[in-house]
Write a protein that holds these residues in place. Structure first.
Motif, PDB file in Angstrom:
ATOM      1  N   VAL A  82       0.700  -1.435  -0.096  1.00 19.51           N
ATOM      2  CA  VAL A  82       0.371  -0.147   0.226  1.00 19.51           C
ATOM      3  C   VAL A  82       0.676   0.945   0.200  1.00 19.51           C
ATOM      4  O   VAL A  82       0.407   2.109  -0.674  1.00 19.51           O
ATOM      5  CB  VAL A  82      -0.687   0.306   1.225  1.00 19.51           C
ATOM      6  N   SER A  83       2.088   1.002   1.147  1.00 22.86           N
ATOM      7  CA  SER A  83       2.980   2.460   0.727  1.00 22.86           C
ATOM      8  C   SER A  83       3.665   2.471  -0.377  1.00 22.86           C
ATOM      9  O   SER A  83       3.510   3.512  -0.548  1.00 22.86           O
ATOM     10  CB  SER A  83       4.026   1.959   1.978  1.00 22.86           C
ATOM     11  N   ARG A  84       4.334   1.623  -1.597  1.00 22.48           N
ATOM     12  CA  ARG A  84       4.195   1.662  -2.464  1.00 22.48           C
ATOM     13  C   ARG A  84       3.019   2.207  -3.435  1.00 22.48           C
ATOM     14  O   ARG A  84       3.642   3.197  -3.936  1.00 22.48           O
ATOM     15  CB  ARG A  84       4.801   0.239  -2.925  1.00 22.48           C
ATOM     16  N   PHE A  85       2.062   2.231  -3.312  1.00 24.08           N
ATOM     17  CA  PHE A  85       0.859   2.100  -4.524  1.00 24.08           C
ATOM     18  C   PHE A  85       0.824   4.140  -4.131  1.00 24.08           C
ATOM     19  O   PHE A  85       1.022   4.824  -5.065  1.00 24.08           O
ATOM     20  CB  PHE A  85      -0.353   1.759  -3.960  1.00 24.08           C
ATOM     21  N   ALA A  86       0.803   4.152  -2.802  1.00 22.97           N
ATOM     22  CA  ALA A  86       1.036   5.763  -2.559  1.00 22.97           C
ATOM     23  C   ALA A  86       2.042   6.670  -2.329  1.00 22.97           C
ATOM     24  O   ALA A  86       2.095   7.699  -2.864  1.00 22.97           O
ATOM     25  CB  ALA A  86       0.681   5.719  -1.179  1.00 22.97           C
ATOM     26  N   ALA A  87       3.235   5.733  -2.929  1.00 20.32           N
ATOM     27  CA  ALA A  87       3.919   6.377  -3.501  1.00 20.32           C
ATOM     28  C   ALA A  87       4.364   7.015  -4.856  1.00 20.32           C
ATOM     29  O   ALA A  87       5.676   7.588  -5.399  1.00 20.32           O
ATOM     30  CB  ALA A  87       5.398   5.973  -2.755  1.00 20.32           C
ATOM     31  N   GLN A  88       3.443   5.855  -5.480  1.00 15.63           N
ATOM     32  CA  GLN A  88       3.632   6.600  -7.164  1.00 15.63           C
ATOM     33  C   GLN A  88       3.922   8.078  -7.330  1.00 15.63           C
ATOM     34  O   GLN A  88       2.327   8.772  -6.800  1.00 15.63           O
ATOM     35  CB  GLN A  88       2.632   5.716  -7.850  1.00 15.63           C
TER      36      GLN A  88
ATOM     37  N   VAL B 154      -0.362   8.936  -8.560  1.00 15.37           N
ATOM     38  CA  VAL B 154      -1.296   8.463  -6.972  1.00 15.37           C
ATOM     39  C   VAL B 154      -1.127  10.003  -5.963  1.00 15.37           C
ATOM     40  O   VAL B 154      -1.880  10.691  -5.374  1.00 15.37           O
ATOM     41  CB  VAL B 154      -0.857   7.483  -5.893  1.00 15.37           C
ATOM     42  N   ARG B 155      -0.019  10.748  -5.740  1.00 16.18           N
ATOM     43  CA  ARG B 155       0.573  11.479  -4.962  1.00 16.18           C
ATOM     44  C   ARG B 155      -0.164  13.015  -6.001  1.00 16.18           C
ATOM     45  O   ARG B 155      -0.292  13.509  -5.417  1.00 16.18           O
ATOM     46  CB  ARG B 155       2.248  11.890  -4.860  1.00 16.18           C
ATOM     47  N   ARG B 156      -0.345  12.791  -6.952  1.00 18.39           N
ATOM     48  CA  ARG B 156      -0.986  14.069  -8.009  1.00 18.39           C
ATOM     49  C   ARG B 156      -2.834  13.844  -7.422  1.00 18.39           C
ATOM     50  O   ARG B 156      -3.014  14.953  -7.433  1.00 18.39           O
ATOM     51  CB  ARG B 156      -0.287  14.324  -9.623  1.00 18.39           C
TER      52      ARG B 156
ATOM     53  N   MET C  40      -8.653  13.344  -4.602  1.00 23.16           N
ATOM     54  CA  MET C  40      -9.433  11.947  -3.457  1.00 23.16           C
ATOM     55  C   MET C  40      -9.942  12.550  -2.809  1.00 23.16           C
ATOM     56  O   MET C  40     -11.044  12.179  -1.618  1.00 23.16           O
ATOM     57  CB  MET C  40      -8.515  11.448  -3.562  1.00 23.16           C
TER      58      MET C  40
ATOM     59  N   LEU D 263      -3.395  12.760  -5.476  1.00 21.35           N
ATOM     60  CA  LEU D 263      -4.742  13.146  -3.676  1.00 21.35           C
ATOM     61  C   LEU D 263      -5.096  14.077  -3.538  1.00 21.35           C
ATOM     62  O   LEU D 263      -6.457  13.659  -2.164  1.00 21.35           O
ATOM     63  CB  LEU D 263      -2.955  12.593  -3.141  1.00 21.35           C
TER      64      LEU D 263
END
Length: 569
Positions: free
Chosen positions: A31-37, A40-42, A47, A44
Motif C-alpha cells: 500500500v505504501s508503494r502504491f501511495a508513493a507513486q 497517486v500523489r498528484r 481524492m 491525492l
C-alpha cells in the motif's frame, strides 16, 4: 552435473513461502508503494476533496428532516396509542404532530406502515359522524348537505356495529331515495352492511339478526328484509328473503344441536376422570317433536246442577150471571172491566169459571269445565347415545378374562351415562357402550413411512454458496496473492527451492562442490528448524536428508540412543 536426483514438488515446500499469514505482513508495504507513486500523489488532493464531499452528503442525508405524511387522520386517542406501539415494534419512526395531534410517518415508509398496521388489525376504531358535519362548507347546497348527513349516519352505524366483539371493521351503505308527493313514486329505503370479522371468529344467527334490527330501526320506513349483511369472504349472512317456516326450521335445528352438544359435554365431563382424556368417543342423537298443538276441551257434568231461577204463572177466566131489565141490552153482559164485584156477604151466586191456566218455569245451571292446553314445542321423543371406550391393545386378541372385564366396565359406565342424560325407558331411550381397541392414526403411518425436511433446500443453497466462495478464494485469489507476495520478496514464483539438486559449473573443483553440498544441508536444517515450517514440510526435509546422507543420520540416531543402549547393555 547433478549430484542427487531432484525431489518432486509435492514432497517439499520452499522455505520462502512460509504461509499466507506471514506474507500478509507485506500488504502495508504494498500500500505504501502504491501511495508513493507520482500519479497517486498528484491525485491525492482530489481524492481527499471527493471523500470530504461524500462525508458531507452522508451527514446531510442522516441528519436532515425527512418529509412526513399523516397516517389515518381522525383516530381517537386510545387508537393512536395502539398504532404508535405497533409501528415502533415494526421499526417505523412514528410521531404525533404538535400542531394537529395526528400520527405521521416518513413518506417513504407510508405504505409499509399501512401494511404493518393492517397485518395487526389496526386501526380498529371507525371515525365518528361528527367530522363530516363539521366539514360542511358555508353556503353548501342542499344536495351536499344531504350527502354529508347520509355519510354521518353511515359512520355512526358502522361505529356501533364495530362494538360487537367478533367484528373487526364495518361499512354501512344507505340508499335513501328522495320522497315524492305521489305515493306510486316513493321507494323504500335500503341498506347494505359489509363486515370484516376477526381471524377465527364467526357470527351466529342471533348476532346477524341484531345487526339487521339495529340498521332497520335506525332508518325510518326501512323493513328488515331490505337490509343485507355480507362478510369479507362474500358470504351473505342475512336471510331476509326466507319465509317464517324456513327460519323456524333453522331455529329448531339449532335447538336440537345445542341439546345434543349439552348432553355430550355432560357425558364427557363424567367419563374423563374415569377412563382418561382421549380414551373414549361419544355421540348423542336426539329425536324431538316441534309440532304445535292447541287443545280446547269442554266437559259437562249431568249430575252436578243447581236451580238458578223459578217463575210461576196462573190465568183464570169467570162468567158473570145475568141481571137487570129484560131486553136485548139487559141480556147482554157488559164488559168485564165495567162489572163490579159483589160485595162481601152478597147472597148472589159466584160466577162460573170459564178456563184456568197454571205454568211454572225453572232454570237450572248445569256444571261444565272448559280447558285450553298448548303443549310445549321441542319435546324429546327419544335419546340415542353411543360410546366407544378404548381397550388396551393385546396381541392375538383379548382372552375370556379380558372380555369379562370389558363387559363389567361397560355395565358400570352405563348407569352413570343414563343418570347424566335423564334416561327414560318409557320413551325408548337407548345407551350403547362398547369397549374396543382404537385404530392407529393414519398420520403416524405417513410420518414413519418417510421424512420431510423443509429446510433441506436452504442447506443445499448455503453449501453451494460456500463451495463457490471456496473455489474463488482458494483457486483464484490465493494463487494471485501468493505470486504477488513472492514478487515483492524478490523470489520468482516459478523457481521453487529444490534441495535435492546441486549444479556444478564447468571447471569447479571437488572442494567447491563439497561446499555447495554443505550449504544445501544448512539450508535444509534451517528450513526444518524454521518457525514457519509445517509438520509435513519438516517430515519431507528429514526424509530427504536420510536419503541423501544415511550414514550421518545413522550416526545422529546412534548418539541419541547411546545412553539407553549403555543402560540396557
Amino acid at each position: 552435473m547433478a549430484v542427487s536426483p531432484a525431489p518432486r514438488a509435492s514432497e517439499l515446500t520452499p522455505a520462502a513461502s512460509a504461509g499466507l499469514l506471514a506474507r500478509a505482513v507485506a500488504v502495508p508495504e504494498i500500500v505504501s508503494r502504491f501511495a508513493a507513486q507520482p500519479a497517486v500523489r498528484r491525485a491525492l488532493p482530489a481524492m481527499v476533496m471527493v471523500a470530504a464531499a461524500a462525508m458531507v452528503v452522508l451527514a446531510w442525508m442522516v441528519w436532515r428532516d425527512v418529509p412526513r405524511s399523516t397516517l389515518y387522520p381522525g383516530l381517537p386517542e386510545a387508537e393512536k396509542a395502539r398504532v404508535i406501539e405497533a409501528l415502533a415494534g415494526s421499526g417505523i419512526d412514528a410521531r404525533v404532530e404538535r400542531m394537529s395531534g395526528e400520527i405521521s410517518v416518513p413518506t417513504t415508509d407510508y405504505h409499509r406502515a399501512r401494511l404493518a398496521l393492517a397485518a395487526q388489525g389496526l386501526p380498529q376504531a371507525v371515525p365518528d359522524g361528527d367530522r363530516p358535519l363539521a366539514d360542511i362548507p358555508l353556503g353548501a347546497s342542499r344536495s351536499l348537505e344531504n350527502a354529508r348527513l347520509r355519510q354521518s349516519h353511515e359512520l355512526d352505524l358502522a361505529r356501533s356495529i364495530t362494538e360487537i366483539g367478533a367484528v373487526q371493521a364495518a361499512r354501512v351503505h344507505l340508499a335513501l331515495p328522495e320522497r315524492s308527493a305521489f305515493l306510486r313514486d316513493n321507494h323504500p329505503p335500503r341498506a347494505s352492511v359489509f363486515l370484516t370479522l376477526a381471524s377465527g371468529r364467526v357470527l351466529d344467527g342471533g348476532q346477524v339478526e341484531a345487526i339487521v334490527h339495529l340498521v332497520s330501526s335506525s332508518v325510518p320506513g326501512m323493513a328488515r328484509s331490505d337490509v343485507s349483511v355480507v362478510d369479507q369472504t362474500g358470504r351473505l349472512l342475512s336471510r331476509g328473503d326466507e319465509d317464517d317456516v324456513s327460519r323456524l326450521t333453522e331455529r329448531h335445528l339449532r335447538h336440537r344441536v345445542e341439546l345434543e352438544t349439552l348432553l355430550r359435554r355432560r357425558i364427557e365431563a363424567l367419563l374423563t376422570p374415569v377412563v382418561g382424556f382421549g380414551n373414549f368417543s361419544v355421540e348423542v342423537t336426539a329425536s324431538m317433536d316441534f309440532t304445535r298443538r292447541d287443545i280446547r276441551e269442554e266437559r259437562v257434568d249431568p249430575e252436578g246442577n243447581a236451580l238458578r231461577s223459578e217463575q210461576l204463572t196462573e190465568n183464570e177466566t169467570r162468567d158473570m150471571p145475568a141481571g137487570g131489565i129484560p131486553g136485548a141490552v139487559a141480556n147482554t153482559p157488559p164488559n168485564e172491566a165495567q162489572l163490579a164485584e159483589n160485595p162481601a156477604g152478597d147472597d148472589a151466586a159466584a160466577p162460573a169459571i170459564r178456563n184456568r191456566a197454571t205454568g211454572t218455569t225453572r232454570n237450572y245451571e248445569v256444571s261444565r269445565t272448559i280447558s285450553s292446553t298448548q303443549p310445549e314445542t321441542g319435546q324429546i321423543q327419544r335419546l340415542s347415545v353411543a360410546i366407544v371406550v378404548r381397550a388396551p391393545d393385546v396381541a392375538g386378541g383379548p382372552d375370556a378374562s379380558q372380555a369379562e372385564a370389558h363387559d363389567a366396565l361397560a355395565r358400570s359406565l352405563q348407569g352413570l351415562v343414563e343418570s347424566a342424560i335423564a334416561h327414560d325407558a318409557t320413551r325408548g331411550d337407548v345407551v350403547t357402550i362398547m369397549v374396543h381397541p382404537f385404530a392407529a392414526p393414519a398420520l403416524a403411518e405417513t410420518a414413519s413411512a418417510g421424512f420431510d425436511l423443509p429446510y433441506l433446500p436452504e442447506i443445499l443453497r448455503a453449501l453451494v454458496l460456500v463451495a463457490i466462495a471456496a473455489i474463488v478464494g482458494l483457486g483464484i485469489l490465493r494463487p494471485l496473492l501468493k505470486r504477488q507476495l513472492q514478487a515483492v520478496d524478490g523470489q520468482p514464483a516459478s523457481a521453487p527451492f529444490s534441495p535435492g539438486l546441486v549444479e556444478v559449473a564447468e571447471g569447479e573443483s571437488l572442494q567447491q562442490v563439497e561446499q555447495k553440498l554443505n550449504q544445501r544441508h544448512r539450508d535444509l536444517a534451517q528450513s526444518v528448524l524454521g518457525n514457519n515450517a509445517g509438520r509435513a514440510e519438516k517430515q519431507a526435509v528429514l526424509r530427504r536428508l536420510a536419503k541423501d546422507d544415511p550414514a550421518r543420520v545413522a550416526t545422529v540416531l546412534h548418539r541419541m540412543i547411546r545412553s539407553e543402549l549403555d543402560s540396557t547393555g
